[in-house]
Motif scaffolding. Structure first.
Motif, PDB file in Angstrom:
ATOM      1  N   SER A  70       3.331 -12.339  -4.662  1.00 23.31           N
ATOM      2  CA  SER A  70       2.733 -11.042  -4.971  1.00 23.31           C
ATOM      3  C   SER A  70       2.056 -11.056  -6.334  1.00 23.31           C
ATOM      4  CB  SER A  70       3.812  -9.954  -4.931  1.00 23.31           C
ATOM      5  OG  SER A  70       3.323  -8.735  -5.405  1.00 23.31           O
ATOM      6  N   ALA A  71       2.668 -11.748  -7.294  1.00 20.61           N
ATOM      7  CA  ALA A  71       2.137 -11.759  -8.663  1.00 20.61           C
ATOM      8  C   ALA A  71       0.744 -12.379  -8.749  1.00 20.61           C
ATOM      9  CB  ALA A  71       3.097 -12.504  -9.586  1.00 20.61           C
ATOM     10  N   LYS A  72       0.351 -13.156  -7.744  1.00 20.08           N
ATOM     11  CA  LYS A  72      -0.993 -13.745  -7.740  1.00 20.08           C
ATOM     12  C   LYS A  72      -2.079 -12.676  -7.666  1.00 20.08           C
ATOM     13  CE  LYS A  72       0.541 -17.986  -5.423  1.00 20.08           C
ATOM     14  NZ  LYS A  72       0.427 -18.827  -4.201  1.00 20.08           N
ATOM     15  N   PHE A  73      -1.705 -11.470  -7.274  1.00 23.34           N
ATOM     16  CA  PHE A  73      -2.683 -10.398  -7.109  1.00 23.34           C
ATOM     17  C   PHE A  73      -2.622  -9.380  -8.250  1.00 23.34           C
ATOM     18  CE2 PHE A  73      -1.956 -12.235  -2.994  1.00 23.34           C
ATOM     19  CZ  PHE A  73      -3.216 -12.283  -2.414  1.00 23.34           C
ATOM     20  N   ASP A  74      -1.948  -9.736  -9.329  1.00 24.74           N
ATOM     21  CA  ASP A  74      -1.873  -8.828 -10.481  1.00 24.74           C
ATOM     22  C   ASP A  74      -3.264  -8.404 -10.936  1.00 24.74           C
ATOM     23  OD1 ASP A  74       0.850  -8.989 -10.474  1.00 24.74           O
ATOM     24  OD2 ASP A  74       1.040 -10.002 -12.417  1.00 24.74           O
ATOM     25  N   GLY A  75      -3.392  -7.123 -11.240  1.00 23.98           N
ATOM     26  CA  GLY A  75      -4.626  -6.616 -11.813  1.00 23.98           C
ATOM     27  C   GLY A  75      -5.741  -6.352 -10.833  1.00 23.98           C
ATOM     28  N   SER A 123      23.709  -4.049  12.796  1.00 20.72           N
ATOM     29  CA  SER A 123      23.314  -3.093  13.846  1.00 20.72           C
ATOM     30  C   SER A 123      22.943  -1.722  13.282  1.00 20.72           C
ATOM     31  CB  SER A 123      24.431  -2.952  14.888  1.00 20.72           C
ATOM     32  OG  SER A 123      24.599  -4.153  15.602  1.00 20.72           O
ATOM     33  N   VAL A 124      22.156  -1.739  12.218  1.00 22.52           N
ATOM     34  CA  VAL A 124      21.653  -0.490  11.648  1.00 22.52           C
ATOM     35  C   VAL A 124      20.376  -0.080  12.381  1.00 22.52           C
ATOM     36  CG1 VAL A 124      22.667  -0.921   9.381  1.00 22.52           C
ATOM     37  CG2 VAL A 124      20.355  -1.754   9.874  1.00 22.52           C
ATOM     38  N   ASP A 125      19.871   1.105  12.052  1.00 27.05           N
ATOM     39  CA  ASP A 125      18.659   1.597  12.700  1.00 27.05           C
ATOM     40  C   ASP A 125      17.384   1.068  12.059  1.00 27.05           C
ATOM     41  OD1 ASP A 125      19.837   3.457  14.685  1.00 27.05           O
ATOM     42  OD2 ASP A 125      20.600   4.447  12.886  1.00 27.05           O
ATOM     43  N   GLY A 126      17.464   0.715  10.776  1.00 30.65           N
ATOM     44  CA  GLY A 126      16.273   0.226  10.098  1.00 30.65           C
ATOM     45  C   GLY A 126      16.629  -0.628   8.904  1.00 30.65           C
ATOM     46  N   ILE A 127      15.782  -1.646   8.655  1.00 35.42           N
ATOM     47  CA  ILE A 127      15.986  -2.562   7.533  1.00 35.42           C
ATOM     48  C   ILE A 127      14.718  -2.582   6.691  1.00 35.42           C
ATOM     49  CG2 ILE A 127      16.402  -4.959   6.837  1.00 35.42           C
ATOM     50  CD1 ILE A 127      17.806  -5.351   9.557  1.00 35.42           C
ATOM     51  N   PHE A 128      14.880  -2.369   5.397  1.00 30.33           N
ATOM     52  CA  PHE A 128      13.757  -2.473   4.471  1.00 30.33           C
ATOM     53  C   PHE A 128      13.608  -3.934   4.051  1.00 30.33           C
ATOM     54  CE2 PHE A 128      15.227   1.844   4.274  1.00 30.33           C
ATOM     55  CZ  PHE A 128      14.062   2.589   4.188  1.00 30.33           C
ATOM     56  N   ALA A 129      12.390  -4.453   4.184  1.00 28.94           N
ATOM     57  CA  ALA A 129      12.158  -5.878   3.942  1.00 28.94           C
ATOM     58  C   ALA A 129      10.935  -6.084   3.062  1.00 28.94           C
ATOM     59  CB  ALA A 129      11.980  -6.620   5.256  1.00 28.94           C
ATOM     60  N   ASP A 130      11.047  -7.025   2.120  1.00 31.06           N
ATOM     61  CA  ASP A 130       9.895  -7.400   1.294  1.00 31.06           C
ATOM     62  C   ASP A 130       8.905  -8.245   2.075  1.00 31.06           C
ATOM     63  OD1 ASP A 130      11.047  -6.088  -0.811  1.00 31.06           O
ATOM     64  OD2 ASP A 130      11.311  -7.854  -2.084  1.00 31.06           O
ATOM     65  N   GLN A 131       9.399  -8.994   3.047  1.00 31.84           N
ATOM     66  CA  GLN A 131       8.558  -9.831   3.917  1.00 31.84           C
ATOM     67  C   GLN A 131       8.722  -9.348   5.359  1.00 31.84           C
ATOM     68  OE1 GLN A 131      10.873 -11.249   1.787  1.00 31.84           O
ATOM     69  NE2 GLN A 131       9.624 -12.308   0.248  1.00 31.84           N
ATOM     70  N   LYS A 161      -4.190  -0.921 -13.448  1.00 33.21           N
ATOM     71  CA  LYS A 161      -4.091  -1.711 -12.221  1.00 33.21           C
ATOM     72  C   LYS A 161      -2.631  -2.099 -11.988  1.00 33.21           C
ATOM     73  CE  LYS A 161      -8.551  -1.951 -11.361  1.00 33.21           C
ATOM     74  NZ  LYS A 161      -9.155  -1.298 -10.182  1.00 33.21           N
ATOM     75  N   ALA A 162      -2.310  -2.312 -10.736  1.00 29.31           N
ATOM     76  CA  ALA A 162      -0.948  -2.680 -10.369  1.00 29.31           C
ATOM     77  C   ALA A 162      -0.663  -4.140 -10.693  1.00 29.31           C
ATOM     78  CB  ALA A 162      -0.729  -2.440  -8.879  1.00 29.31           C
ATOM     79  N   ILE A 163       0.580  -4.403 -11.103  1.00 30.70           N
ATOM     80  CA  ILE A 163       1.062  -5.764 -11.280  1.00 30.70           C
ATOM     81  C   ILE A 163       2.410  -5.896 -10.565  1.00 30.70           C
ATOM     82  CG2 ILE A 163      -0.125  -6.090 -13.490  1.00 30.70           C
ATOM     83  CD1 ILE A 163       2.617  -5.749 -14.877  1.00 30.70           C
ATOM     84  N   GLU A 164       2.803  -7.122 -10.286  1.00 35.13           N
ATOM     85  CA  GLU A 164       4.095  -7.367  -9.647  1.00 35.13           C
ATOM     86  C   GLU A 164       5.216  -7.037 -10.625  1.00 35.13           C
ATOM     87  OE1 GLU A 164       7.302  -7.895  -7.878  1.00 35.13           O
ATOM     88  OE2 GLU A 164       5.461  -7.993  -6.700  1.00 35.13           O
ATOM     89  N   ARG A 165       6.162  -6.229 -10.162  1.00 41.35           N
ATOM     90  CA  ARG A 165       7.241  -5.743 -11.020  1.00 41.35           C
ATOM     91  C   ARG A 165       8.277  -6.821 -11.326  1.00 41.35           C
ATOM     92  NH1 ARG A 165      12.004  -3.382  -9.743  1.00 41.35           N
ATOM     93  NH2 ARG A 165      11.438  -3.487  -7.543  1.00 41.35           N
ATOM     94  N   ILE A 166       8.552  -7.722 -10.360  1.00 44.28           N
ATOM     95  CA  ILE A 166       9.542  -8.787 -10.562  1.00 44.28           C
ATOM     96  C   ILE A 166       8.905 -10.136 -10.188  1.00 44.28           C
ATOM     97  CG2 ILE A 166      11.704  -7.490 -10.453  1.00 44.28           C
ATOM     98  CD1 ILE A 166      11.740  -7.901  -7.443  1.00 44.28           C
ATOM     99  N   GLY A 188       5.789  -1.449   1.083  1.00 45.91           N
ATOM    100  CA  GLY A 188       4.753  -2.270   1.678  1.00 45.91           C
ATOM    101  C   GLY A 188       5.267  -3.674   1.903  1.00 45.91           C
ATOM    102  N   ALA A 189       4.340  -4.602   2.033  1.00 43.10           N
ATOM    103  CA  ALA A 189       4.719  -6.017   2.131  1.00 43.10           C
ATOM    104  C   ALA A 189       4.815  -6.557   0.715  1.00 43.10           C
ATOM    105  CB  ALA A 189       3.690  -6.794   2.951  1.00 43.10           C
ATOM    106  N   SER A 190       5.855  -6.137  -0.001  1.00 44.39           N
ATOM    107  CA  SER A 190       5.915  -6.384  -1.446  1.00 44.39           C
ATOM    108  C   SER A 190       6.234  -7.826  -1.810  1.00 44.39           C
ATOM    109  CB  SER A 190       6.922  -5.433  -2.105  1.00 44.39           C
ATOM    110  OG  SER A 190       8.186  -5.534  -1.491  1.00 44.39           O
ATOM    111  N   GLY A 191       6.568  -8.644  -0.829  1.00 42.71           N
ATOM    112  CA  GLY A 191       6.712 -10.063  -1.103  1.00 42.71           C
ATOM    113  C   GLY A 191       5.379 -10.774  -1.210  1.00 42.71           C
ATOM    114  N   TYR A 192       4.309 -10.083  -0.785  1.00 43.32           N
ATOM    115  CA  TYR A 192       2.987 -10.701  -0.721  1.00 43.32           C
ATOM    116  C   TYR A 192       1.914  -9.994  -1.542  1.00 43.32           C
ATOM    117  CZ  TYR A 192       5.219 -12.706   3.429  1.00 43.32           C
ATOM    118  OH  TYR A 192       6.091 -13.327   4.293  1.00 43.32           O
ATOM    119  N   ARG A 193       2.110  -8.713  -1.827  1.00 40.19           N
ATOM    120  CA  ARG A 193       1.160  -7.934  -2.614  1.00 40.19           C
ATOM    121  C   ARG A 193       1.965  -7.046  -3.567  1.00 40.19           C
ATOM    122  NH1 ARG A 193      -1.284 -10.981   0.072  1.00 40.19           N
ATOM    123  NH2 ARG A 193      -3.253 -10.712   1.203  1.00 40.19           N
TER     124      ARG A 193
END
Length: 293
Positions: free
Chosen positions: A111-116, A273-281, A99-104, A11-16
């Motif tokens: 993202s950690a602002k949304f813990d719990g 020049s890869v086909d896909g990039i996984f991004a936190d943001q 409930k979910a919490i930010e792992r790092i 997901g957008a793991s840099g934000y949630r």
């Protein structure tokens, strides 16, 4: 230069908090072409979306006194010691009290602002979500071989969830992944269809006794793609993968690691020049790519 697709890393793991429905929806809202999720099993053989089966880093299980006696140490794959609370010791009903919490949190304070605040979702809940219609889902089976040895048929449970969803009518596209090539092949054999199957490679998966060419030949003969940790990937590996018509992905773009500008940092990924990039943001990567010719 190949313009890569933007993948929301859990997901957008840099934000949630990662691997939540809220993180997945936000990633799509921010321009991600696909979102990635990780699956682990529960005691009653349901598949929940978590980074690992050890729960203390990604949920508030430590705040639940009723589960204090579940703490233990196990050996993953028979030799890797891990201590904590494990998904396979909890029923889905019990997981749903967490409930979910930010792992790092030190790396992703936004993202950690949304813990719990958010639930731990199941794969069925993600498949049923309105926001995945006409979208791509990248699904990773975590520790498939470890759980198979314990009697958990994760691939079978995933197949059932896929088969019972209305993915064809909703035009949901799938990519299935694993760090274990045999599990990736099992996914291909048992969840057959117009899907893609990608082998994940980190340091421990790099070839030692064979050449990179032999390694890529083997992967290309069995699955559709290969995804490397960015720190391992080189232009030569990308070219070699393309020669074998493999999809090639890389991970993870995390802008907190930028030593200079965010643009310069992200361009290191784009320039491969890869086909896909996984991004936190995913929004920042999408914005950058939208501005390129």
């Amino acid at each position: 230069m190949t313009k890569p697709e933007v993948f929301g890393h859990r997901g957008a793991s840099g934000y949630r908090p990662e691997n939540t429905l809220e993180a997945f929806k936000l990633a799509f809202d921010q321009g991600a072409v696909a979102v990635e999720c990780d699956l682990v099993p529960t005691k009653d053989h349901r598949l929940i979306i978590r980074h690992e089966n050890e729960l203390s880093h990604s949920t508030n299980v430590t705040e639940h006194a009723e589960f204090a006696d579940r703490f233990k140490e196990i050996k993953m794959y028979g030799h890797w010691p891990v201590a904590g609370w494990f998904s396979e010791d909890f029923t889905l009903e019990e997981i749903k009290t967490l409930k979910a919490i930010e792992r790092i949190p030190d790396e992703r304070p936004g993202s950690a602002k949304f813990d719990g605040q958010f639930e731990i979702p199941t794969i069925e809940e993600l498949l049923a979500a309105d926001f995945v219609t006409n979208r791509k889902l990248i699904i990773e089976v975590k520790h498939g071989a470890h759980f198979a040895a314990l009697g958990f048929d994760m691939v079978g449970a995933l197949k059932t969830a896929i088969d019972e969803s209305n993915w064809r009518e909703r035009d949901i596209e799938f990519v299935f992944e694993s760090f274990n090539l045999d599990i990736t092949i099992e996914l291909k054999n048992r969840i057959a269809g117009p899907h893609k199957y990608v082998f994940l490679v980190d340091t421990w998966g790099m070839p030692i006794e064979i050449t990179m060419d032999e390694f890529l030949d083997d992967v290309a003969s069995k699955v559709d793609g290969i995804s490397f940790n960015f720190e391992l990937l080189t232009p030569e590996i990308v070219a070699a993968a393309r020669k074998r018509r493999l999809l090639i992905y890389t991970w993870t773009a995390q802008v907190e690691k930028a030593e200079r500008s965010v643009e310069e940092y992200l361009m290191q990924f784009v320039n491969l020049s890869v086909d896909g990039i996984f991004a936190d943001q995913p929004d920042l990567l999408h914005e950058l790519l939208s501005g390129l010719a």
